[in-house]
Design a protein around this motif. Structure first.
Motif, mmCIF file in Angstrom:
data_model
loop_
_atom_site.group_PDB
_atom_site.id
_atom_site.type_symbol
_atom_site.label_atom_id
_atom_site.label_comp_id
_atom_site.label_asym_id
_atom_site.label_seq_id
_atom_site.Cartn_x
_atom_site.Cartn_y
_atom_site.Cartn_z
ATOM 1 N N ASP A 3 0.821 -1.216 0.000
ATOM 2 C CA ASP A 3 0.000 0.000 0.000
ATOM 3 C C ASP A 3 0.851 1.262 0.000
ATOM 4 O O ASP A 3 0.543 2.220 -0.702
ATOM 5 C CB ASP A 3 -0.951 0.018 1.196
ATOM 6 C CG ASP A 3 -2.094 -0.983 1.058
ATOM 7 O OD1 ASP A 3 -2.300 -1.497 -0.058
ATOM 8 O OD2 ASP A 3 -2.769 -1.241 2.069
ATOM 9 N N ASN A 4 1.922 1.277 0.788
ATOM 10 C CA ASN A 4 2.789 2.457 0.837
ATOM 11 C C ASN A 4 3.451 2.715 -0.512
ATOM 12 O O ASN A 4 3.588 3.862 -0.929
ATOM 13 C CB ASN A 4 3.851 2.325 1.928
ATOM 14 C CG ASN A 4 3.290 2.546 3.308
ATOM 15 O OD1 ASN A 4 2.260 3.199 3.479
ATOM 16 N ND2 ASN A 4 3.956 1.995 4.296
ATOM 17 N N ASP A 5 3.876 1.656 -1.187
ATOM 18 C CA ASP A 5 4.481 1.793 -2.513
ATOM 19 C C ASP A 5 3.476 2.364 -3.503
ATOM 20 O O ASP A 5 3.814 3.223 -4.322
ATOM 21 C CB ASP A 5 4.988 0.447 -3.029
ATOM 22 C CG ASP A 5 6.205 -0.067 -2.275
ATOM 23 O OD1 ASP A 5 6.897 0.747 -1.641
ATOM 24 O OD2 ASP A 5 6.437 -1.290 -2.330
ATOM 25 N N GLU A 6 2.234 1.889 -3.428
ATOM 26 C CA GLU A 6 1.197 2.386 -4.329
ATOM 27 C C GLU A 6 0.927 3.866 -4.092
ATOM 28 O O GLU A 6 0.840 4.652 -5.043
ATOM 29 C CB GLU A 6 -0.091 1.581 -4.162
ATOM 30 C CG GLU A 6 0.022 0.165 -4.676
ATOM 31 C CD GLU A 6 -1.223 -0.668 -4.442
ATOM 32 O OE1 GLU A 6 -2.253 -0.115 -4.007
ATOM 33 O OE2 GLU A 6 -1.155 -1.873 -4.705
ATOM 34 N N ILE A 7 0.822 4.248 -2.828
ATOM 35 C CA ILE A 7 0.576 5.655 -2.487
ATOM 36 C C ILE A 7 1.732 6.523 -2.972
ATOM 37 O O ILE A 7 1.513 7.584 -3.582
ATOM 38 C CB ILE A 7 0.360 5.805 -0.968
ATOM 39 C CG1 ILE A 7 -0.971 5.171 -0.566
ATOM 40 C CG2 ILE A 7 0.412 7.275 -0.550
ATOM 41 C CD1 ILE A 7 -1.156 4.996 0.932
ATOM 42 N N ASN A 8 2.954 6.084 -2.740
ATOM 43 C CA ASN A 8 4.118 6.849 -3.182
ATOM 44 C C ASN A 8 4.187 6.963 -4.693
ATOM 45 O O ASN A 8 4.572 8.009 -5.217
ATOM 46 C CB ASN A 8 5.406 6.237 -2.627
ATOM 47 C CG ASN A 8 5.548 6.444 -1.132
ATOM 48 O OD1 ASN A 8 5.012 7.396 -0.567
ATOM 49 N ND2 ASN A 8 6.262 5.542 -0.486
ATOM 50 N N THR A 9 3.806 5.913 -5.395
ATOM 51 C CA THR A 9 3.799 5.939 -6.852
ATOM 52 C C THR A 9 2.778 6.946 -7.366
ATOM 53 O O THR A 9 3.077 7.741 -8.266
ATOM 54 C CB THR A 9 3.503 4.534 -7.414
ATOM 55 O OG1 THR A 9 4.545 3.647 -7.000
ATOM 56 C CG2 THR A 9 3.413 4.549 -8.924
ATOM 57 N N ARG A 11 1.599 9.524 -5.755
ATOM 58 C CA ARG A 11 2.064 10.871 -5.401
ATOM 59 C C ARG A 11 3.166 11.338 -6.338
ATOM 60 O O ARG A 11 3.206 12.492 -6.749
ATOM 61 C CB ARG A 11 2.548 10.904 -3.957
ATOM 62 C CG ARG A 11 1.411 10.856 -2.964
ATOM 63 C CD ARG A 11 1.919 10.921 -1.551
ATOM 64 N NE ARG A 11 0.791 10.884 -0.617
ATOM 65 C CZ ARG A 11 0.902 10.570 0.657
ATOM 66 N NH1 ARG A 11 2.089 10.276 1.174
ATOM 67 N NH2 ARG A 11 -0.157 10.564 1.428
ATOM 68 N N ARG A 12 4.059 10.442 -6.666
ATOM 69 C CA ARG A 12 5.156 10.800 -7.582
ATOM 70 C C ARG A 12 4.613 11.142 -8.967
ATOM 71 O O ARG A 12 5.044 12.109 -9.589
ATOM 72 C CB ARG A 12 6.147 9.647 -7.660
ATOM 73 C CG ARG A 12 7.364 9.976 -8.452
ATOM 74 C CD ARG A 12 8.407 8.900 -8.322
ATOM 75 N NE ARG A 12 9.603 9.319 -9.018
ATOM 76 C CZ ARG A 12 10.650 8.553 -9.178
ATOM 77 N NH1 ARG A 12 10.665 7.348 -8.668
ATOM 78 N NH2 ARG A 12 11.696 8.990 -9.835
ATOM 79 N N ARG A 47 -2.410 15.410 -6.338
ATOM 80 C CA ARG A 47 -2.171 15.086 -4.931
ATOM 81 C C ARG A 47 -1.907 13.596 -4.725
ATOM 82 O O ARG A 47 -1.646 13.149 -3.614
ATOM 83 C CB ARG A 47 -3.375 15.512 -4.079
ATOM 84 C CG ARG A 47 -3.507 17.020 -3.935
ATOM 85 C CD ARG A 47 -4.590 17.396 -2.952
ATOM 86 N NE ARG A 47 -5.903 16.860 -3.298
ATOM 87 C CZ ARG A 47 -6.777 17.433 -4.119
ATOM 88 N NH1 ARG A 47 -6.472 18.581 -4.701
ATOM 89 N NH2 ARG A 47 -7.945 16.871 -4.355
ATOM 90 N N GLY A 48 -1.998 12.797 -5.769
ATOM 91 C CA GLY A 48 -1.761 11.363 -5.664
ATOM 92 C C GLY A 48 -2.944 10.601 -5.108
ATOM 93 O O GLY A 48 -2.787 9.511 -4.574
ATOM 94 N N TRP A 75 12.379 7.863 -13.350
ATOM 95 C CA TRP A 75 11.913 6.824 -12.426
ATOM 96 C C TRP A 75 12.847 5.632 -12.573
ATOM 97 O O TRP A 75 13.253 5.277 -13.657
ATOM 98 C CB TRP A 75 10.488 6.388 -12.757
ATOM 99 C CG TRP A 75 9.449 7.400 -12.460
ATOM 100 C CD1 TRP A 75 9.533 8.741 -12.620
ATOM 101 C CD2 TRP A 75 8.129 7.158 -11.974
ATOM 102 N NE1 TRP A 75 8.363 9.344 -12.261
ATOM 103 C CE2 TRP A 75 7.486 8.399 -11.850
ATOM 104 C CE3 TRP A 75 7.459 6.018 -11.622
ATOM 105 C CZ2 TRP A 75 6.191 8.519 -11.391
ATOM 106 C CZ3 TRP A 75 6.159 6.134 -11.166
ATOM 107 C CH2 TRP A 75 5.541 7.373 -11.051
#
Length: 79
Positions: A3-9, A11-12, A47-48, A75
């Protein structure tokens, strides 16, 4: 991908859209108009908060006058 990777992706990706939009001197409202998307949707992308579909990615690229690959420049490869 967790989940954290998805959120960061997301947002990026959104930060890249925002950066290119600002370099072009286009407001969120103008970008939304050019893409035929709602301004709040574009804000959510930046805002991601949105996981875009391919057609919306292509609409944003067309509106920003860029190739889709430009949204992913710099990336690292997904492991």
């Amino acid at each position: 991908m967790n989940d954290n990777d998805e959120i960061n992706t997301l947002r990026r990706f959104g930060a890249q859209v925002r950066s290119i939009r600002l370099l072009r001197g286009i407001s969120q409202e103008e970008l939304a108009h050019r893409c035929m998307l709602d301004r709040s949707y574009v804000g959510g992308v930046e805002r991601g908060e949105r996981n875009l579909g391919l057609l919306n990615i292509l609409a944003i690229c067309t509106a920003l006058e860029i190739k889709p690959s430009e949204l992913f420049e710099g990336w690292r490869d997904v492991e």
